[in-house]
Design a protein around this motif. Structure first.
Motif, mmCIF file in Angstrom:
data_model
loop_
_atom_site.group_PDB
_atom_site.id
_atom_site.type_symbol
_atom_site.label_atom_id
_atom_site.label_comp_id
_atom_site.label_asym_id
_atom_site.label_seq_id
_atom_site.Cartn_x
_atom_site.Cartn_y
_atom_site.Cartn_z
ATOM 1 N N UNK A 1 64.793 -62.892 -59.758
ATOM 2 C CA UNK A 1 63.673 -62.345 -60.536
ATOM 3 C C UNK A 1 62.866 -61.326 -59.721
ATOM 4 N N UNK A 2 62.939 -61.445 -58.389
ATOM 5 C CA UNK A 2 62.151 -60.514 -57.558
ATOM 6 C C UNK A 2 62.896 -59.194 -57.340
ATOM 7 N N UNK A 3 64.154 -59.127 -57.796
ATOM 8 C CA UNK A 3 64.993 -57.945 -57.528
ATOM 9 C C UNK A 3 65.189 -57.129 -58.794
ATOM 10 N N UNK A 4 65.501 -55.855 -58.592
ATOM 11 C CA UNK A 4 65.791 -54.996 -59.736
ATOM 12 C C UNK A 4 67.069 -54.224 -59.497
ATOM 13 N N UNK A 5 67.844 -54.042 -60.545
ATOM 14 C CA UNK A 5 68.987 -53.129 -60.458
ATOM 15 C C UNK A 5 70.261 -53.741 -59.914
ATOM 16 N N UNK A 6 70.386 -55.066 -59.987
ATOM 17 C CA UNK A 6 71.609 -55.660 -59.437
ATOM 18 C C UNK A 6 72.711 -55.874 -60.476
ATOM 19 N N UNK A 7 72.442 -55.515 -61.755
ATOM 20 C CA UNK A 7 73.446 -55.741 -62.794
ATOM 21 C C UNK A 7 74.761 -55.069 -62.389
ATOM 22 N N UNK A 8 75.831 -55.829 -62.425
ATOM 23 C CA UNK A 8 77.145 -55.288 -62.086
ATOM 24 C C UNK A 8 77.392 -55.120 -60.597
ATOM 25 N N UNK A 9 76.378 -55.401 -59.764
ATOM 26 C CA UNK A 9 76.509 -55.185 -58.314
ATOM 27 C C UNK A 9 77.108 -56.411 -57.620
ATOM 28 N N UNK A 10 77.312 -56.235 -56.306
ATOM 29 C CA UNK A 10 77.972 -57.272 -55.505
ATOM 30 C C UNK A 10 76.959 -58.081 -54.691
ATOM 31 N N UNK A 11 77.187 -59.384 -54.615
ATOM 32 C CA UNK A 11 76.374 -60.287 -53.801
ATOM 33 C C UNK A 11 77.320 -60.960 -52.801
ATOM 34 N N UNK A 12 76.848 -61.158 -51.563
ATOM 35 C CA UNK A 12 77.642 -61.882 -50.568
ATOM 36 C C UNK A 12 77.061 -63.289 -50.440
ATOM 37 N N UNK A 13 77.925 -64.293 -50.330
ATOM 38 C CA UNK A 13 77.446 -65.675 -50.340
ATOM 39 C C UNK A 13 78.242 -66.545 -49.375
ATOM 40 N N UNK A 14 77.527 -67.260 -48.539
ATOM 41 C CA UNK A 14 78.200 -68.197 -47.632
ATOM 42 C C UNK A 14 77.171 -68.936 -46.814
ATOM 43 N N UNK A 15 77.646 -69.931 -46.071
ATOM 44 C CA UNK A 15 76.712 -70.710 -45.276
ATOM 45 C C UNK A 15 77.377 -71.271 -44.035
ATOM 46 N N UNK A 16 76.602 -72.080 -43.308
ATOM 47 C CA UNK A 16 77.094 -72.556 -42.016
ATOM 48 C C UNK A 16 77.880 -73.857 -42.122
ATOM 49 N N UNK A 17 78.165 -74.280 -43.358
ATOM 50 C CA UNK A 17 79.030 -75.447 -43.543
ATOM 51 C C UNK A 17 78.304 -76.768 -43.494
ATOM 52 N N UNK A 18 76.980 -76.720 -43.407
ATOM 53 C CA UNK A 18 76.242 -77.982 -43.310
ATOM 54 C C UNK A 18 76.265 -78.731 -44.646
ATOM 55 N N UNK A 19 75.908 -79.987 -44.590
ATOM 56 C CA UNK A 19 75.828 -80.857 -45.761
ATOM 57 C C UNK A 19 75.057 -80.148 -46.882
ATOM 58 N N UNK A 20 75.617 -80.162 -48.103
ATOM 59 C CA UNK A 20 75.036 -79.538 -49.297
ATOM 60 C C UNK A 20 75.397 -78.060 -49.419
ATOM 61 N N UNK A 21 76.180 -77.532 -48.451
ATOM 62 C CA UNK A 21 76.611 -76.132 -48.501
ATOM 63 C C UNK A 21 77.513 -75.883 -49.718
ATOM 64 N N UNK A 22 78.536 -76.717 -49.860
ATOM 65 C CA UNK A 22 79.542 -76.476 -50.911
ATOM 66 C C UNK A 22 78.918 -76.593 -52.304
ATOM 67 N N UNK A 23 78.099 -77.605 -52.512
ATOM 68 C CA UNK A 23 77.457 -77.790 -53.823
ATOM 69 C C UNK A 23 76.574 -76.585 -54.149
ATOM 70 N N UNK A 24 75.836 -76.122 -53.121
ATOM 71 C CA UNK A 24 74.899 -75.024 -53.381
ATOM 72 C C UNK A 24 75.647 -73.718 -53.672
ATOM 73 N N UNK A 25 76.796 -73.517 -53.018
ATOM 74 C CA UNK A 25 77.609 -72.337 -53.332
ATOM 75 C C UNK A 25 77.914 -72.308 -54.828
#
Ligand code: VG1
Ligand code: CO
Length: 542
Positions: free
Chosen positions: A42-66
């Motif tokens: 909601x704080x961002x503008x203009x991301x329609x159709x754009x790319x997001x990068x997503x990942x984490x350090x593998x800690x507990x709750x990482x996979x669910x949150x992905x």
């Protein structure tokens, strides 16, 4: 099907020094992750159709949150999300991918060096299109969003298989599962001399890298043991575990004790190193010599030109305010600019983007450069390897020669962790009140020259950041700094940074405690630490 879920604000979703960081249990509360992620979008503008990068350090709750983030991203109109295989991406690798793939931004799931597991901590950070942490303007907008949120959008869909490399669809959005290491390794090859480091290992150079059962295991194995030919077993604790094996993945002398003891032992390798939970910090210990992060920054800045990526020299150096002023001496000698910024990597972004600084660092074991917009643990180790190979000297020799040339800044950080928050706030408030009266007075044997509450004026965007820590400068160029941590999840943490400059090489061999003894005592009495915190001694010294 996209669903709009009615929700209401959850208190306390304010990003700190490095994103939103809380106990896992808090993140697991209903709507907690959804509210925060929707507030980011909601704080961002203009991301329609754009790319997001997503990942984490593998800690507990990482996979669910992905999975949760993917469904919210799909419902909000992102075109594509790049996810590290298994949900794994180090913080620097996210920064690298955002830049290489011209992504709109990235979400990093990590609480960095904080412990993991069901009883541990979790965190969410948002990075912007330059690959760096969201600037304060953005984090404040996210926080404002969390305080008025009334609904979030989420796609109803089964979980995505994040373990298989390749493209899948999620509603109208593409999900691309990528090798977490490949792009990052390719970038490293352009910066440091892999051939030279390979030759170093072939000649019998020995190192140990402790990945602390956190995210850098796959990176260190692929690069050190893979591309650079270091023997198998060079990387310790190389499998990311959800609870980091029950340890704090914090590469300091307390939590990376094993690597430190190895470096101080009879059969010490030439180089011992470690990185933290999300891979942005680094610890460097030579045979018999621990290199303080502040010294490491200064040494790397002084020697970076020996690596191909910096052969043209560096434009400037930036350090966070509490970081020792060892780097300032390198900048002065090289006649390049030095910048002093508030704590947190986000303040380096503008300087790097504008080409004003090339190398940046923090006393908290963070070093980085203009190759991306985060501090970078594996990069720091590789640059050290390049310098060691090019100079043909040991870590200890390089550091001692550095001190002889520039002088030595003895340095220590004393942390009073999980103290009562009211007491800690009162301590800082009392110090602030006394600031105008301090200059010209004596504290113990020392004369106070200047005292202020650090404020930063960003030379690029003109923004001002106030109240970043109390600095007390003494007439002999010693310094004590007080500030409160912005990354803790329980109570408050008071950090006290103590520094003394010593020009005389005959006095460069002291123990840090010995060199700083009177200043350490003064740091406690000057701010009345025992009275405000109930603690006579710090809980951690680094
Ligand atoms: C600490 C360090 C700071 C660092 C921050 C995030 O913040 O002091 O230098 O940038 O952690 O590092 P604080 O507010 O607790 O002092 V990391 O490795 O968590 O991304
Ligand atoms: Co970190």
């Amino acid at each position: 099907m996209i669903r709009e879920i009615a929700t209401r604000p959850i208190a306390g979703q304010r990003p700190g020094t490095s994103g939103l960081r809380k106990k896992v249990a808090e993140f697991q509360a209903p709507h907690y992750v959804e509210n925060f992620v929707q507030s980011i979008f909601d704080s961002l503008e203009g991301f329609a159709g754009q790319t997001l990068v997503l990942g984490g350090d593998g800690r507990y709750f990482n996979r669910e949150t992905v999975q949760t983030v993917l469904r919210i991203a799909a419902a909000n109109g992102f075109g594509r999300v790049l996810v590290g295989q298994g949900g794994i991406l180090s913080t620097p690798a996210v920064s690298c991918l955002i830049r290489k793939r011209h992504a709109f931004g990235g979400i990093i799931l990590s609480a960095s060096h904080n412990p993991g597991g069901p009883e541990g901590d979790f965190g969410i950070k948002y990075n912007v299109s330059n690959g760096g942490p969201a600037p304060e303007k953005v984090t404040e907008a996210i926080y404002a969003g969390t305080r008025r949120i009334a609904r979030y959008r989420i796609l109803d869909a089964p979980p995505v298989d994040i373990d298989r490399i390749g493209d899948v669809r999620l509603g109208n959005m593409a999900v691309e599962i990528v090798d977490p290491v490949a792009e990052y390794r390719a970038l490293m090859e352009t910066l440091v001399d892999f051939d030279r480091i390979r030759a170093l290992f072939r000649a019998g150079f020995r190192m140990r890298f402790d990945a602390m059962s956190a995210v850098t295991g796959p990176y260190a194995k692929a690069i050190l043991e893979g591309a650079l030919g270091a023997p198998a077993g060079t990387v310790m604790h190389g499998e990311p575990l959800p609870d980091f094996g029950g340890h704090h993945p914090d590469p300091n002398l307390v939590h990376a004790r094993q690597i430190y003891d190895l470096a101080m032992g009879p059969d010490a390798p030439d180089l011992c190193a470690a990185s933290d939970g999300d891979g942005d910090r680094n610890l460097i210990v030579g045979r018999g010599l621990f290199v303080t992060p502040s010294d490491s920054l200064a040494v790397l800045a002084a020697n970076a030109h020996l690596a191909p990526g910096y052969a043209q020299g560096i434009a400037g150096i930036a350090r966070s305010m509490p970081t020792s002023r060892a780097a300032d001496r390198v900048a002065a000698a090289k006649r390049i600019a030095i910048y002093e910024t508030p704590t947190g990597w986000k303040y380096f972004g503008n300087l790097l983007d504008a080409g004003l600084a090339t190398i940046c660092g923090e006393e908290s074991a963070g070093t980085g450069s203009n190759h991306l917009r985060e501090k970078d643990g594996v990069w720091a180790v590789l640059l050290w390897l390049n310098v060691l190979a090019a100079r043909g000297a040991s870590v200890a020799e390089i550091v001692r020669r550095h001190w002889a040339e520039y002088g030595r800044n003895y340095y220590a950080r004393h942390d009073y962790e999980e103290v009562d928050a009211d007491g800690a706030n009162a301590l800082v408030a009392a110090l602030r009140e006394r600031l105008p009266k301090l200059p010209g007075t004596r504290a113990g044997a020392l004369a106070i020259a200047e005292a202020d509450d650090f404020a930063y004026h960003d030379p690029v965007d003109g923004s001002d950041t106030l109240h970043q820590g109390v600095r007390i400068h003494f007439a002999d160029h010693s310094r004590i700094v007080y500030r409160l941590s912005g990354t803790g999840t329980a109570g408050a943490t008071l950090r006290v940074y103590i520094e003394r400059f010593e020009a005389d090489p005959a006095r460069h061999g002291l123990e840090t405690g010995q060199a700083l003894g009177d200043l350490i005592a003064l740091s406690r009495s000057l701010a009345d630490i025992p009275r405000f915190t109930g603690r006579a001694e710090p809980s951690t010294v680094t």
